[in-house]
Design a protein around this motif. Structure first.
Motif: not given
Length: 285
Positions: A210-234
């Protein structure tokens, strides 16, 4: 030759005749399905315009744009500070959204796991709820939360949290179902209840996964958070979209470079944390 034993080919052919048939019915069917799938692939590629020369013509334009993006240039230190602050906000959005999703998905995963929840109705509704959440893309969740709570990083964190609950729930439940049943049976046979069996029999075994999966998604979500900022999500996505829209291509490449470096650093730190949790088993020093 020493150690060489004659092989009765006829006997082997008789025992495994299906392997000696060059074009049996099954193989003919498999070849026909493969040929049909390949033909469908070629047809779909043609329908999407891959054969009309647009791709080859676009490669030259891509090289031109790449040349205009080099070297990466933020223009001035004010933009460096602005982009750095937005990038830290993006990382914070990813971290908070990922941790919140993992915390909320874990109890749902236990409800969806066959070896923990005996009631089929509970498992069914838990799995279908996770499927429903997972079927909506993170950009859609970002648009929904922006309309609910307004523009800003809070909407981005909620979008990542909501999108990841479904994925974490599925991954966590599969890890729980794959856990060895013997520790749980041993705890129950010694007088412990089912809750203690889960607490001391399942969780310690699946926790590193579970920890490995959470850490991987934290890395992946950093890229996703860069994209959702385009629609005004910070986050830094807003500045990235603005740089692309105004054709500030050197600023665009600088922002992309910042994201790449941050993801690489997060990957390194995540690897160290993962090794700290699971140990360095199987790692050759």
């Amino acid at each position: 030759m020493p150690g060489h034993f004659p092989v009765d080919l006829d006997a082997v052919r008789g025992r495994h005749s299906e392997h000696f048939q060059r074009f049996g019915r099954r193989r003919q069917t498999a070849l026909a399905i493969a040929a049909a799938a390949f033909a469908l692939l070629i047809f779909a590629i043609g329908e999407l315009g891959f054969f009309d020369g647009k791709l080859l013509a676009g490669l030259g334009r891509l090289a031109e744009i790449t040349g205009l993006m080099l070297p990466p240039d933020p223009k001035d230190w004010a933009h460096v500070r602005l982009f750095s602050s937005a990038l830290l906000e993006t990382i914070a959005i990813s971290l908070l959204g990922t941790l919140a999703a993992a915390a909320l998905a874990l109890p749902l995963a236990f409800l969806a796991a066959r070896n923990v929840t005996a009631q089929r109705v509970v498992r069914f509704f838990s799995r279908r709820s996770l499927d429903t959440i997972r079927s909506v893309d993170i950009l859609v969740w970002a648009l929904i939360w922006v309309n609910v709570v307004g523009l800003g990083p809070f909407a981005g964190a909620l979008a990542i949290m909501t999108a990841d609950i479904g994925t974490f729930g599925k991954l966590f439940s599969e890890a729980i179902e794959a856990a060895d049943r013997k520790p749980v049976e041993g705890i129950v046979s010694a007088g412990g209840g089912k809750f203690l069996g889960v607490r001391f029999g399942i969780i310690p075994e699946v926790f590193p996964v579970l920890v490995s999966q959470v850490l991987y998604f934290f890395e992946s979500n950093t890229r996703s958070a860069s994209i959702i900022g385009i629609v005004g999500a910070g986050g830094i996505g807003l500045y990235l979209a603005e740089a692309i829209r105004t054709l500030e291509l050197q600023q665009t490449s600088f922002i992309i470079l910042m994201i790449l470096v941050s993801v690489a650093l997060i990957d390194y730190v995540s690897g160290q944390l993962r090794f700290a949790v699971i140990g360095r088993r199987g790692v050759v020093s």
